[in-house]
Design a protein around this motif. Structure first.
Motif, mmCIF file in Angstrom:
data_model
loop_
_atom_site.group_PDB
_atom_site.id
_atom_site.type_symbol
_atom_site.label_atom_id
_atom_site.label_comp_id
_atom_site.label_asym_id
_atom_site.label_seq_id
_atom_site.Cartn_x
_atom_site.Cartn_y
_atom_site.Cartn_z
ATOM 1 N N GLN A 1 -35.616 139.729 -40.965
ATOM 2 C CA GLN A 1 -35.666 138.752 -42.046
ATOM 3 C C GLN A 1 -34.321 138.032 -42.174
ATOM 4 N N ARG A 2 -33.248 138.793 -42.190
ATOM 5 C CA ARG A 2 -31.909 138.187 -42.313
ATOM 6 C C ARG A 2 -31.579 137.310 -41.102
ATOM 7 N N PHE A 3 -31.946 137.763 -39.914
ATOM 8 C CA PHE A 3 -31.733 136.991 -38.695
ATOM 9 C C PHE A 3 -32.461 135.654 -38.805
ATOM 10 N N GLY A 4 -33.736 135.709 -39.228
ATOM 11 C CA GLY A 4 -34.525 134.488 -39.368
ATOM 12 C C GLY A 4 -33.956 133.534 -40.393
ATOM 13 N N GLU A 5 -33.493 134.065 -41.516
ATOM 14 C CA GLU A 5 -32.892 133.216 -42.547
ATOM 15 C C GLU A 5 -31.678 132.474 -42.006
ATOM 16 N N THR A 6 -30.961 133.102 -41.114
ATOM 17 C CA THR A 6 -29.731 132.528 -40.587
ATOM 18 C C THR A 6 -29.971 131.566 -39.430
ATOM 19 N N TYR A 7 -30.877 131.904 -38.533
ATOM 20 C CA TYR A 7 -30.980 131.168 -37.278
ATOM 21 C C TYR A 7 -32.246 130.344 -37.077
ATOM 22 N N PHE A 8 -33.312 130.574 -37.831
ATOM 23 C CA PHE A 8 -34.562 129.857 -37.591
ATOM 24 C C PHE A 8 -34.607 128.550 -38.355
ATOM 25 N N SER A 9 -35.180 127.547 -37.708
ATOM 26 C CA SER A 9 -35.362 126.253 -38.365
ATOM 27 C C SER A 9 -36.538 126.343 -39.332
ATOM 28 N N GLU A 10 -36.681 125.316 -40.159
ATOM 29 C CA GLU A 10 -37.816 125.286 -41.088
ATOM 30 C C GLU A 10 -39.132 125.216 -40.322
ATOM 31 N N ALA A 11 -39.140 124.525 -39.194
ATOM 32 C CA ALA A 11 -40.347 124.456 -38.369
ATOM 33 C C ALA A 11 -40.728 125.845 -37.850
ATOM 34 N N THR A 12 -39.742 126.638 -37.480
ATOM 35 C CA THR A 12 -40.007 128.001 -37.013
ATOM 36 C C THR A 12 -40.553 128.848 -38.152
ATOM 37 N N HIS A 13 -39.972 128.718 -39.331
ATOM 38 C CA HIS A 13 -40.479 129.454 -40.500
ATOM 39 C C HIS A 13 -41.923 129.058 -40.800
ATOM 40 N N ASP A 14 -42.212 127.764 -40.694
ATOM 41 C CA ASP A 14 -43.568 127.287 -40.942
ATOM 42 C C ASP A 14 -44.538 127.902 -39.941
ATOM 43 N N PHE A 15 -44.164 127.897 -38.666
ATOM 44 C CA PHE A 15 -45.020 128.507 -37.646
ATOM 45 C C PHE A 15 -45.235 129.992 -37.938
ATOM 46 N N LYS B 1 -60.867 130.502 -33.951
ATOM 47 C CA LYS B 1 -60.783 129.088 -34.339
ATOM 48 C C LYS B 1 -59.399 128.783 -34.931
ATOM 49 N N GLN B 2 -58.889 129.666 -35.763
ATOM 50 C CA GLN B 2 -57.570 129.455 -36.364
ATOM 51 C C GLN B 2 -56.474 129.470 -35.302
ATOM 52 N N ILE B 3 -56.606 130.340 -34.310
ATOM 53 C CA ILE B 3 -55.619 130.381 -33.225
ATOM 54 C C ILE B 3 -55.666 129.083 -32.423
ATOM 55 N N GLU B 4 -56.855 128.588 -32.134
ATOM 56 C CA GLU B 4 -56.978 127.324 -31.404
ATOM 57 C C GLU B 4 -56.360 126.178 -32.190
ATOM 58 N N GLU B 5 -56.543 126.157 -33.509
ATOM 59 C CA GLU B 5 -55.930 125.129 -34.351
ATOM 60 C C GLU B 5 -54.416 125.238 -34.320
ATOM 61 N N LEU B 6 -53.913 126.462 -34.341
ATOM 62 C CA LEU B 6 -52.465 126.678 -34.285
ATOM 63 C C LEU B 6 -51.913 126.225 -32.934
ATOM 64 N N LYS B 7 -52.655 126.468 -31.871
ATOM 65 C CA LYS B 7 -52.232 126.014 -30.542
ATOM 66 C C LYS B 7 -52.143 124.489 -30.491
ATOM 67 N N LEU B 8 -53.054 123.816 -31.165
ATOM 68 C CA LEU B 8 -53.018 122.350 -31.199
ATOM 69 C C LEU B 8 -51.813 121.847 -31.982
ATOM 70 N N ARG B 9 -51.490 122.521 -33.069
ATOM 71 C CA ARG B 9 -50.337 122.117 -33.887
ATOM 72 C C ARG B 9 -49.015 122.413 -33.199
ATOM 73 N N TYR B 10 -48.981 123.481 -32.404
ATOM 74 C CA TYR B 10 -47.748 123.917 -31.742
ATOM 75 C C TYR B 10 -48.007 124.106 -30.251
#
Length: 93
Positions: free
Chosen positions: A28-42, A74-83
């Motif tokens: 969690q701390r690593f992500g807060e420091t190094y991940f972009s907002e797009a990564t958090h969204d994903f 279906k949700q995984i396929e939608e996520l693949k389309l978004r990312y």
């Protein structure tokens, strides 16, 4: 681990390795420091799907579970389309 998690409750029973709680906190701390907002969204979108894939049903042949798998797929396929840049090589079912 050495600075913030000095208490022994953050260690596994062997007293050498971090506990699951410690690993989760560090991630969690690593992500807060190094991940972009797009990564958090994903990750917010991926977490429930990852948990769904880890689900082990009592009756895998039931129509309810098959519907659950179809919805998850279906949700995984939608996520693949978004990312499209994310390698989501997961097998549902």
């Amino acid at each position: 681990m050495l600075d913030e998690l000095r208490d022994y409750r953050f260690y596994a029973p062997d007293m050498l390795h971090p506990s699951e709680q410690a690993v989760e906190y560090i991630w969690q701390r690593f992500g807060e420091t190094y991940f972009s907002e797009a990564t958090h969204d994903f990750m917010r979108q991926w977490k429930p799907l990852r948990e769904a894939l880890a689900h082990r049903p009592f009756h895998p042949e039931s129509s309810e579970y098959q519907a659950f798998l179809a919805k998850t797929h279906k949700q995984i396929e939608e996520l693949k389309l978004r990312y499209p840049e994310m390698p989501l090589g997961v097998d549902v079912g």
